[in-house]
Motif scaffolding. Sequence first.
Motif, PDB file in Angstrom:
ATOM      1  N   ARG A 367       0.829  -1.202   0.000  1.00 21.57           N
ATOM      2  CA  ARG A 367       0.000   0.000   0.000  1.00 21.57           C
ATOM      3  C   ARG A 367       0.870   1.261   0.000  1.00 21.57           C
ATOM      4  NH1 ARG A 367      -4.997   0.799   4.071  1.00 21.57           N
ATOM      5  NH2 ARG A 367      -3.419   0.925   5.629  1.00 21.57           N
ATOM      6  N   ARG A 368       1.937   1.190   0.773  1.00 23.28           N
ATOM      7  CA  ARG A 368       2.835   2.346   0.860  1.00 23.28           C
ATOM      8  C   ARG A 368       3.496   2.613  -0.494  1.00 23.28           C
ATOM      9  NH1 ARG A 368       5.282   6.117   0.754  1.00 23.28           N
ATOM     10  NH2 ARG A 368       6.826   7.028   2.151  1.00 23.28           N
ATOM     11  N   ILE A 369       3.902   1.551  -1.169  1.00 25.94           N
ATOM     12  CA  ILE A 369       4.574   1.710  -2.471  1.00 25.94           C
ATOM     13  C   ILE A 369       3.571   2.162  -3.539  1.00 25.94           C
ATOM     14  CG2 ILE A 369       5.709   0.422  -4.337  1.00 25.94           C
ATOM     15  CD1 ILE A 369       7.171  -1.140  -2.084  1.00 25.94           C
ATOM     16  N   THR A 370       2.373   1.546  -3.504  1.00 27.63           N
ATOM     17  CA  THR A 370       1.337   1.963  -4.451  1.00 27.63           C
ATOM     18  C   THR A 370       1.006   3.438  -4.245  1.00 27.63           C
ATOM     19  OG1 THR A 370       0.404  -0.257  -4.457  1.00 27.63           O
ATOM     20  CG2 THR A 370      -1.029   1.501  -5.233  1.00 27.63           C
ATOM     21  N   GLY A 371       0.908   3.844  -2.992  1.00 27.26           N
ATOM     22  CA  GLY A 371       0.618   5.245  -2.688  1.00 27.26           C
ATOM     23  C   GLY A 371       1.703   6.174  -3.202  1.00 27.26           C
ATOM     24  N   GLN A 372       2.957   5.715  -3.082  1.00 28.05           N
ATOM     25  CA  GLN A 372       4.071   6.538  -3.549  1.00 28.05           C
ATOM     26  C   GLN A 372       3.993   6.727  -5.059  1.00 28.05           C
ATOM     27  OE1 GLN A 372       6.352   7.638  -1.109  1.00 28.05           O
ATOM     28  NE2 GLN A 372       6.971   9.075  -2.702  1.00 28.05           N
ATOM     29  N   SER A 377       2.370  10.111  -9.807  1.00 25.37           N
ATOM     30  CA  SER A 377       1.571  10.295 -11.022  1.00 25.37           C
ATOM     31  C   SER A 377       0.559  11.417 -10.841  1.00 25.37           C
ATOM     32  CB  SER A 377       0.828   9.003 -11.369  1.00 25.37           C
ATOM     33  OG  SER A 377       1.747   8.028 -11.741  1.00 25.37           O
ATOM     34  N   LEU A 378      -0.016  11.468  -9.645  1.00 23.62           N
ATOM     35  CA  LEU A 378      -1.009  12.508  -9.387  1.00 23.62           C
ATOM     36  C   LEU A 378      -0.380  13.892  -9.501  1.00 23.62           C
ATOM     37  CD1 LEU A 378      -3.907  13.173  -8.518  1.00 23.62           C
ATOM     38  CD2 LEU A 378      -3.153  13.065  -6.154  1.00 23.62           C
ATOM     39  N   VAL A 379       0.806  14.036  -8.948  1.00 22.27           N
ATOM     40  CA  VAL A 379       1.479  15.343  -9.021  1.00 22.27           C
ATOM     41  C   VAL A 379       1.852  15.661 -10.474  1.00 22.27           C
ATOM     42  CG1 VAL A 379       3.523  16.643  -8.328  1.00 22.27           C
ATOM     43  CG2 VAL A 379       2.286  15.287  -6.651  1.00 22.27           C
ATOM     44  N   GLN A 380       2.295  14.637 -11.209  1.00 24.25           N
ATOM     45  CA  GLN A 380       2.580  14.865 -12.630  1.00 24.25           C
ATOM     46  C   GLN A 380       1.312  15.333 -13.349  1.00 24.25           C
ATOM     47  OE1 GLN A 380       4.223  11.102 -13.848  1.00 24.25           O
ATOM     48  NE2 GLN A 380       6.327  11.821 -13.642  1.00 24.25           N
ATOM     49  N   GLY A 466       0.099   2.016 -12.407  1.00 20.10           N
ATOM     50  CA  GLY A 466       1.522   1.873 -12.062  1.00 20.10           C
ATOM     51  C   GLY A 466       1.696   1.268 -10.680  1.00 20.10           C
ATOM     52  N   GLY A 467       0.895   1.728  -9.724  1.00 18.72           N
ATOM     53  CA  GLY A 467       0.962   1.208  -8.360  1.00 18.72           C
ATOM     54  C   GLY A 467       0.597  -0.264  -8.295  1.00 18.72           C
ATOM     55  N   TRP A 468      -0.417  -0.603  -9.095  1.00 17.20           N
ATOM     56  CA  TRP A 468      -0.827  -2.016  -9.131  1.00 17.20           C
ATOM     57  C   TRP A 468       0.324  -2.882  -9.654  1.00 17.20           C
ATOM     58  CZ3 TRP A 468      -1.906  -4.719 -13.900  1.00 17.20           C
ATOM     59  CH2 TRP A 468      -2.374  -6.006 -13.707  1.00 17.20           C
ATOM     60  N   ARG A 469       1.005  -2.371 -10.705  1.00 21.73           N
ATOM     61  CA  ARG A 469       2.156  -3.113 -11.239  1.00 21.73           C
ATOM     62  C   ARG A 469       3.250  -3.236 -10.170  1.00 21.73           C
ATOM     63  NH1 ARG A 469       2.789  -4.083 -16.908  1.00 21.73           N
ATOM     64  NH2 ARG A 469       4.887  -4.692 -16.298  1.00 21.73           N
TER      65      ARG A 469
END
Lengths: 483, 223
Positions: A367-372, A377-380, A466-469
Amino acid sequence: MFFTYLRRELAGRRRQTAIVAAGMALAIALVMIVNAVSTGVREAQAAALESVYGVGTDLTVSQAPTAPGDGEGPPGVRFEFGQEDGATAEDGSTTELSNSILTPGPGSSTFDASTLETARSVDGVAAASATLSLTNVAFDGELPAPPGGADGDVALPAPGDGGGFAGGAFDVSSTTVTGVDPAADAVGPLSAVEVVDGRGLDADDTGQAVAVLDADHATSEGLAVGDTIDLGGTEFEVVGTVASTSADATTASNAYIPLDVAQEVSGLEGQVSDIAVQAESASMIGSVKADLEAALPYQEVSTQEDLAATVSGSLGTASQLVSSLGLWLSVAVLAAAFLIAILFTIQGVTRRTREFGTLKAIGWSNRRITGQVAGESLVQGLLGGAAGLVLGFIGIAVVNAIAPTLATTSAPDASADGPAGFGGGNPFDAMQASTEVVLTAPVTATVVALAVGLAVLGGLLAGAIGGWRASLLRPAEALRSVA
Amino acid sequence: MYTLENVSKTYRQKERTVAALTDVNLTIPRGQLVAVQGPTGGGKSTLLQLLGALDRPTSGRVALGESDLSALPDARLGDVRAREIGFVFQGFNLIPTLTALENVETALDPLGVPAEERRRRATAALESVGLGDRAHHVPGELSGGQQQRVAIARALVKEPEVLLADEPTGNLDEQTRDEIMDLLEGLWRDRGLTLVIVTHDSAVARRAERRLHLKQGTVTERR
């Protein structure tokens, strides 16, 4: 840690950030511009319709003209002159004649005025008023003296064209005239105009030969309050001049006269051509339309939405362009931008396999990595959204600076044949309810919300994938180098 | 203390099954320095993954203290890794965009340590490996030996019970290798760590208390 890591990643991978943000910016700017122009077109259509049907009109009742039968031509405009009419030249070769006829408006058909009462009795109708659309065709010039001095009819070429016979010369001009109920100001054409000079029509004008002119028409014809104007052979006193309440549109008629007088002068007693109806609330428009259609089976009932489809001319073309090319172009560019963002994010996750594997190895949760990844991506996306907003505002400013003027013809039955004169032209082509509107692209909260929403959506979509991957990566990847 | 009982691990490779570990029984007492050697493909990588709670055995039991690593769910395994196990990798595996200090801090992130304390502990860890003055350098600005020191600081900042080192000197020259080994040995001695080092280098292995040899999935003790 989240924000430090996020900041370092975005700064450290500037090229990827710039490409994703640029794609997103382009797409969002395009969507903003198309949306703003689309809103502008809708407002222009509404302005064009208001000039014809008035502010607050929710529905209109009209009647489709009957198409001519086989072998039957459309009726022409005919002036009748008697032997005693006009002044004959001294040599007897020509006769000076002046005449005007008030006829039904182009492409319109009249129906019984009692329909108004039927419409008013329908549940949900707050107000209704009837109008009679007419055209005043005026003849002024010299005709060769007829052999034997017999009475005769003259069929005329298109108004404004001028014309002549051997030994004669004349002009034909036209004026659009709308007969309105002077007492009805809540709904109908006069609700969309404001008095420029003199006064408007009021209840006391019923039965009076008074007219209110469009201010531009009055200026072009050299008419002012207190002058008289010949309509259908009757002298009308000009009591006021008016202009459209919309800065972007013109009025729909050159002259407004009391309905009863219009009916009498045109010989259409007890007839009207349109009824403007105001519903009690916007939510009732659908039910009122259905009830009106049931109560008036021979008439056509149209909502503003229906009427918008009848707006033609360059505004109609713009509307079609925006709704077809603009929409699909926006969708295509947006899809491409989202795809780029997703592909770059996936590529980034693949490139950072070792990095994410290491983080998992030292205890970072999925979850932490997906969030990162999603955060990056959100900021991009938001960076792209911000750039897109700026680009979009610039694009919209350019559209507003150009402010193209679009011609509109709002004639629900414009396809119907009008009377024809000789020369093959339709004398009423130029007399339909034409207005000119300035196309503006308004920046609304919806446009801004749409841009921000798309930026967030694009970023989240790319981030989620991307997070899912990243979450699928096994932490053991970090130890791949172990022999 | 690690306890491995009848541990086997097999992988499917296309149509065939490969046995990476076969019926391994092993105990590693707390505080022991163990070197694992063996040929490539002998199962060292698989053994380190099982010891590091990165994977589960196909059969048998792997326990770290009271925790049965072969039975814990993924989230709990992550918890064990976060609290009790430190990793040092051959390729250092530092995050290239983060500074040395921030790289060390990543190990404290899953523990929910507040930012200020995280920074203080990371700084102390860097100083303990002799890199206090390089805290704000990114990995690209550091030598191989310095990067491995950062990785060691990252592994130790959370004060784990176990340190697993995968070829920690494999990418370093001899002098740096000896420096890193001196550092690891010192930390092992000072902190009472259980230190498992996978290495091809016999010079490194000779410094261990105990040497294991892994060949074709089978562990043997080496004197």
